[in-house]
Design a protein around this motif. Structure first.
Motif, PDB file in Angstrom:
ATOM      1  N   UNK A   1      14.763   2.437  -0.042  1.00  0.00           N
ATOM      2  CA  UNK A   1      14.989   1.160  -0.460  1.00  0.00           C
ATOM      3  C   UNK A   1      13.741   0.223   0.245  1.00  0.00           C
ATOM      4  N   UNK A   2      13.104  -0.517  -0.677  1.00  0.00           N
ATOM      5  CA  UNK A   2      12.180  -1.282   0.001  1.00  0.00           C
ATOM      6  C   UNK A   2      12.536  -2.802   0.066  1.00  0.00           C
ATOM      7  N   UNK A   3      12.319  -3.547   1.179  1.00  0.00           N
ATOM      8  CA  UNK A   3      12.769  -4.753   1.514  1.00  0.00           C
ATOM      9  C   UNK A   3      11.585  -5.619   2.577  1.00  0.00           C
ATOM     10  N   UNK A   4      11.645  -6.619   2.512  1.00  0.00           N
ATOM     11  CA  UNK A   4      10.835  -7.577   3.530  1.00  0.00           C
ATOM     12  C   UNK A   4      11.701  -7.817   4.812  1.00  0.00           C
ATOM     13  N   UNK A   5      11.075  -7.598   5.905  1.00  0.00           N
ATOM     14  CA  UNK A   5      11.936  -8.018   6.963  1.00  0.00           C
ATOM     15  C   UNK A   5      11.150  -9.236   7.853  1.00  0.00           C
ATOM     16  N   UNK A   6       9.940  -9.619   7.368  1.00  0.00           N
ATOM     17  CA  UNK A   6       9.241 -10.542   8.184  1.00  0.00           C
ATOM     18  C   UNK A   6       8.200 -11.200   7.363  1.00  0.00           C
ATOM     19  N   UNK A   7       7.572 -12.174   7.375  1.00  0.00           N
ATOM     20  CA  UNK A   7       6.237 -12.796   7.148  1.00  0.00           C
ATOM     21  C   UNK A   7       5.158 -11.604   7.091  1.00  0.00           C
ATOM     22  N   UNK A   8       4.496 -11.503   5.871  1.00  0.00           N
ATOM     23  CA  UNK A   8       3.181 -10.493   6.008  1.00  0.00           C
ATOM     24  C   UNK A   8       2.135 -11.072   7.042  1.00  0.00           C
TER      25      UNK A   8
ATOM     26  N   UNK B   1      -2.372  -2.614  -3.201  1.00  0.00           N
ATOM     27  CA  UNK B   1      -2.513  -1.051  -2.750  1.00  0.00           C
ATOM     28  C   UNK B   1      -1.056  -0.316  -2.950  1.00  0.00           C
ATOM     29  N   UNK B   2      -0.743   0.698  -3.352  1.00  0.00           N
ATOM     30  CA  UNK B   2       0.562   1.355  -3.473  1.00  0.00           C
ATOM     31  C   UNK B   2       0.944   1.720  -1.685  1.00  0.00           C
ATOM     32  N   UNK B   3       0.091   2.004  -0.732  1.00  0.00           N
ATOM     33  CA  UNK B   3       0.400   2.204   0.262  1.00  0.00           C
ATOM     34  C   UNK B   3       0.978   0.958   1.065  1.00  0.00           C
ATOM     35  N   UNK B   4       0.902  -0.229   0.359  1.00  0.00           N
ATOM     36  CA  UNK B   4       1.333  -1.431   1.121  1.00  0.00           C
ATOM     37  C   UNK B   4       2.791  -1.845   0.707  1.00  0.00           C
ATOM     38  N   UNK B   5       3.217  -1.068  -0.240  1.00  0.00           N
ATOM     39  CA  UNK B   5       4.497  -1.376  -0.732  1.00  0.00           C
ATOM     40  C   UNK B   5       5.688  -1.367   0.432  1.00  0.00           C
ATOM     41  N   UNK B   6       6.529  -2.237   0.457  1.00  0.00           N
ATOM     42  CA  UNK B   6       7.375  -2.292   1.621  1.00  0.00           C
ATOM     43  C   UNK B   6       6.837  -2.979   2.856  1.00  0.00           C
ATOM     44  N   UNK B   7       5.544  -3.455   2.662  1.00  0.00           N
ATOM     45  CA  UNK B   7       4.974  -4.571   3.508  1.00  0.00           C
ATOM     46  C   UNK B   7       4.648  -5.799   3.282  1.00  0.00           C
TER      47      UNK B   7
END
Length: 117
Positions: free
Chosen positions: A16-23, A39-45
């Motif tokens: 599960x992807x979720x945001x936990x804080x501001x980027x 970029x796909x490597x940044x999914x979840x961030x």
């Protein structure tokens, strides 16, 4: 070429992807994130509507890496012939992506690139 057949040197997110804080965008010139795509490597961030798997392209001849996809976009640096540019998006004759050598993000004219085999 299917996504499964593409050689990737990045770890794809799982679960599960979720945001936990501001980027954190402190390294913006080297961060492959736009308001609509990352970029796909940044999914979840980073939360954007779409994520892209990079497509390696070779630079045909010396050309400019630009801050915007237009001729008068500020030149960030020169890309040399043979350099690898990871394309994340193509539109209007321009490719948006990241130079493999120093990870600088910008735009290159599509006519100056050829897909790597």
């Amino acid at each position: 070429m299917t996504v499964e057949a593409m050689p990737l040197s990045i770890e794809l997110p799982t679960g599960q992807l979720q945001l936990s804080r501001a980027a954190d965008r402190s390294d913006k010139p080297h961060l492959p994130v736009r308001g609509d795509l990352a970029h796909i490597g940044l999914a979840g961030k980073y939360f954007v509507p779409h994520y892209a798997v990079p497509m390696a392209h070779g630079v045909k001849a010396e050309t400019a890496l630009r801050a915007a996809g237009k001729q008068d976009g500020a030149e960030l640096r020169a890309l040399v012939a043979g350099e690898v540019f990871d394309v994340l998006d193509m539109a209007g004759g321009w490719a948006w992506g990241q130079a493999k050598s120093d990870l600088l993000v910008g735009y290159v004219e599509m006519s100056q690139l050829e897909a790597c085999a």
